[in-house]
Scaffold this motif. Structure first.
Motif, PDB file in Angstrom:
ATOM      1  N   SER A 182       0.717  -1.193  -0.095  1.00  0.00           N
ATOM      2  CA  SER A 182       0.085   0.325   0.155  1.00  0.00           C
ATOM      3  C   SER A 182       0.803   1.222   0.173  1.00  0.00           C
ATOM      4  N   ARG A 183       0.296   2.424  -0.078  1.00  0.00           N
ATOM      5  CA  ARG A 183       1.105   3.777  -0.146  1.00  0.00           C
ATOM      6  C   ARG A 183       1.740   3.831   1.273  1.00  0.00           C
ATOM      7  N   TYR A 184       0.666   3.643   2.004  1.00  0.00           N
ATOM      8  CA  TYR A 184       1.234   3.719   3.754  1.00  0.00           C
ATOM      9  C   TYR A 184       2.621   2.785   3.909  1.00  0.00           C
ATOM     10  N   GLU A 185       2.636   1.724   3.423  1.00  0.00           N
ATOM     11  CA  GLU A 185       3.705   0.798   3.570  1.00  0.00           C
ATOM     12  C   GLU A 185       5.095   1.467   2.981  1.00  0.00           C
ATOM     13  N   LEU A 186       4.764   1.935   1.609  1.00  0.00           N
ATOM     14  CA  LEU A 186       5.505   2.246   0.940  1.00  0.00           C
ATOM     15  C   LEU A 186       6.253   3.635   1.299  1.00  0.00           C
ATOM     16  N   ALA A 187       5.380   4.409   2.065  1.00  0.00           N
ATOM     17  CA  ALA A 187       5.825   5.586   2.875  1.00  0.00           C
ATOM     18  C   ALA A 187       6.703   5.317   4.060  1.00  0.00           C
ATOM     19  N   GLY A 188       6.376   4.080   4.627  1.00  0.00           N
ATOM     20  CA  GLY A 188       7.560   3.560   5.541  1.00  0.00           C
ATOM     21  C   GLY A 188       8.889   3.253   4.994  1.00  0.00           C
ATOM     22  N   VAL A 189       8.898   2.672   4.075  1.00  0.00           N
ATOM     23  CA  VAL A 189      10.380   2.462   3.307  1.00  0.00           C
ATOM     24  C   VAL A 189      10.806   3.807   2.892  1.00  0.00           C
ATOM     25  N   LEU A 190      10.125   4.719   2.337  1.00  0.00           N
ATOM     26  CA  LEU A 190      10.701   6.198   2.221  1.00  0.00           C
ATOM     27  C   LEU A 190      11.211   6.831   3.472  1.00  0.00           C
ATOM     28  N   GLN A 191      10.277   6.627   4.490  1.00  0.00           N
ATOM     29  CA  GLN A 191      10.760   7.296   5.459  1.00  0.00           C
ATOM     30  C   GLN A 191      11.871   6.931   6.198  1.00  0.00           C
ATOM     31  N   SER A 192      12.192   5.328   6.169  1.00  0.00           N
ATOM     32  CA  SER A 192      13.531   4.718   6.365  1.00  0.00           C
ATOM     33  C   SER A 192      14.646   5.417   5.624  1.00  0.00           C
ATOM     34  N   ALA A 193      14.206   5.559   4.270  1.00  0.00           N
ATOM     35  CA  ALA A 193      15.327   6.121   3.354  1.00  0.00           C
ATOM     36  C   ALA A 193      15.635   7.508   3.633  1.00  0.00           C
ATOM     37  N   LEU A 194      14.619   8.316   3.995  1.00  0.00           N
ATOM     38  CA  LEU A 194      15.103   9.622   4.311  1.00  0.00           C
ATOM     39  C   LEU A 194      15.759   9.927   5.539  1.00  0.00           C
ATOM     40  N   LYS A 195      15.534   9.222   6.478  1.00  0.00           N
ATOM     41  CA  LYS A 195      16.119   9.310   7.686  1.00  0.00           C
ATOM     42  C   LYS A 195      17.519   8.675   7.906  1.00  0.00           C
ATOM     43  N   ASP A 196      17.655   7.346   7.481  1.00  0.00           N
ATOM     44  CA  ASP A 196      18.823   6.620   7.709  1.00  0.00           C
ATOM     45  C   ASP A 196      19.564   6.037   6.275  1.00  0.00           C
ATOM     46  N   GLY A 197      19.289   6.589   5.253  1.00  0.00           N
ATOM     47  CA  GLY A 197      19.848   6.229   3.824  1.00  0.00           C
ATOM     48  C   GLY A 197      21.117   6.171   3.920  1.00  0.00           C
ATOM     49  N   LYS A 198      21.994   5.010   3.341  1.00  0.00           N
ATOM     50  CA  LYS A 198      23.200   4.968   3.201  1.00  0.00           C
ATOM     51  C   LYS A 198      23.860   5.225   1.971  1.00  0.00           C
ATOM     52  N   ASP A 199      24.838   5.742   1.543  1.00  0.00           N
ATOM     53  CA  ASP A 199      25.702   5.897   0.378  1.00  0.00           C
ATOM     54  C   ASP A 199      24.733   6.310  -0.654  1.00  0.00           C
ATOM     55  N   LEU A 200      24.027   7.569  -0.464  1.00  0.00           N
ATOM     56  CA  LEU A 200      22.927   8.111  -1.505  1.00  0.00           C
ATOM     57  C   LEU A 200      23.765   9.056  -2.381  1.00  0.00           C
ATOM     58  N   SER A 201      23.569   8.740  -3.727  1.00  0.00           N
ATOM     59  CA  SER A 201      24.214   9.661  -4.631  1.00  0.00           C
ATOM     60  C   SER A 201      23.229  10.934  -4.793  1.00  0.00           C
ATOM     61  N   SER A 202      23.572  11.767  -5.594  1.00  0.00           N
ATOM     62  CA  SER A 202      22.818  13.268  -5.793  1.00  0.00           C
ATOM     63  C   SER A 202      21.478  12.725  -6.579  1.00  0.00           C
ATOM     64  N   LYS A 203      21.601  11.641  -7.413  1.00  0.00           N
ATOM     65  CA  LYS A 203      20.328  11.147  -8.072  1.00  0.00           C
ATOM     66  C   LYS A 203      19.385  10.469  -7.073  1.00  0.00           C
ATOM     67  N   ASP A 204      20.002   9.568  -6.297  1.00  0.00           N
ATOM     68  CA  ASP A 204      19.051   9.148  -5.132  1.00  0.00           C
ATOM     69  C   ASP A 204      18.540  10.143  -4.356  1.00  0.00           C
ATOM     70  N   LYS A 205      19.035  11.082  -3.859  1.00  0.00           N
ATOM     71  CA  LYS A 205      18.743  12.217  -3.202  1.00  0.00           C
ATOM     72  C   LYS A 205      17.495  12.895  -3.796  1.00  0.00           C
ATOM     73  N   GLU A 206      17.921  13.122  -5.170  1.00  0.00           N
ATOM     74  CA  GLU A 206      16.549  13.958  -5.801  1.00  0.00           C
ATOM     75  C   GLU A 206      15.491  13.140  -6.126  1.00  0.00           C
ATOM     76  N   ALA A 207      15.801  11.815  -6.178  1.00  0.00           N
ATOM     77  CA  ALA A 207      14.444  10.853  -6.322  1.00  0.00           C
ATOM     78  C   ALA A 207      13.671  10.878  -5.037  1.00  0.00           C
ATOM     79  N   LEU A 208      14.252  10.834  -3.807  1.00  0.00           N
ATOM     80  CA  LEU A 208      13.621  10.801  -2.636  1.00  0.00           C
ATOM     81  C   LEU A 208      13.045  12.109  -2.133  1.00  0.00           C
ATOM     82  N   GLN A 209      13.395  13.198  -2.666  1.00  0.00           N
ATOM     83  CA  GLN A 209      12.804  14.617  -2.757  1.00  0.00           C
ATOM     84  C   GLN A 209      11.458  14.499  -3.292  1.00  0.00           C
ATOM     85  N   ARG A 210      11.658  14.015  -4.637  1.00  0.00           N
ATOM     86  CA  ARG A 210      10.288  13.995  -5.551  1.00  0.00           C
ATOM     87  C   ARG A 210       9.468  12.916  -4.786  1.00  0.00           C
ATOM     88  N   LEU A 211       9.589  11.774  -4.356  1.00  0.00           N
ATOM     89  CA  LEU A 211       8.771  10.873  -3.767  1.00  0.00           C
ATOM     90  C   LEU A 211       8.240  11.491  -2.207  1.00  0.00           C
TER      91      LEU A 211
END
Length: 160
Positions: A66-95
């Motif tokens: 669900s959208r809510y479960e995917l938001a949990g993954v996104l939340q984890s990525a925003l808080k504790d994401g490891k080795d994120l490239s600028s492209k990854d950070k841009e994608a996370l900001q869009r999401l």
């Protein structure tokens, strides 16, 4: 007749906040399609080990997400994401923009410096009926404009 007009105006003013719900907002419990941008982006990041607590098997288990479960993954990525490239950070900001409601429901808050509002508007209105004399009304507003730091300009208006 004037009393009914004032009463009707008062009822109309009280009814505006009731219509604040957006019926076209996305449902947090609807399933995210595997071909969507959000699904693919987060699946790829999990597969690369960039999101702690999640692996690619979370997405490949065949169950619907669900959208809510995917938001949990996104939340984890925003808080504790490891080795994120600028492209990854841009994608996370869009999401983050797309899933803002779900992130807010999960309690996600960004650490932002507190900013004072630039313009504050306060006010009140009074409508009363005086027996034998009719009715009167009063409207008071106060405006505060924050310029910088401790500097502000205030204005006040009263109409009776």
């Amino acid at each position: 007749m004037k009393r009914w007009e004032l009463l009707l105006a008062g009822l109309l003013l009280c009814s505006f906040p009731v219509s604040a719900y957006n019926v076209f907002a996305p449902n947090s419990f609807e399933d995210v399609q595997p071909d969507s941008y959000a699904y693919q982006t987060l699946r790829d990041m999990c597969g690369q080990g960039k999101i702690p607590g999640y692996s690619a098997s979370f997405f490949d288990s065949g169950r619907k997400i669900s959208r809510y479960e995917l938001a949990g993954v996104l939340q984890s990525a925003l808080k504790d994401g490891k080795d994120l490239s600028s492209k990854d950070k841009e994608a996370l900001q869009r999401l983050k923009k797309e899933y803002a409601r779900e992130l807010e429901a999960r309690g996600y808050k960004e650490d932002k410096p507190r900013q004072d509002p630039v313009l504050e508007i306060h006010g009140d209105a009074r409508l009363r009926e005086i027996k034998g004399e009719g009715a009167d009304a009063r409207l008071r507003t106060q405006v505060t404009w924050h310029l910088s730091g401790n500097t502000s300009v205030q204005g006040q208006e009263s109409v009776e």
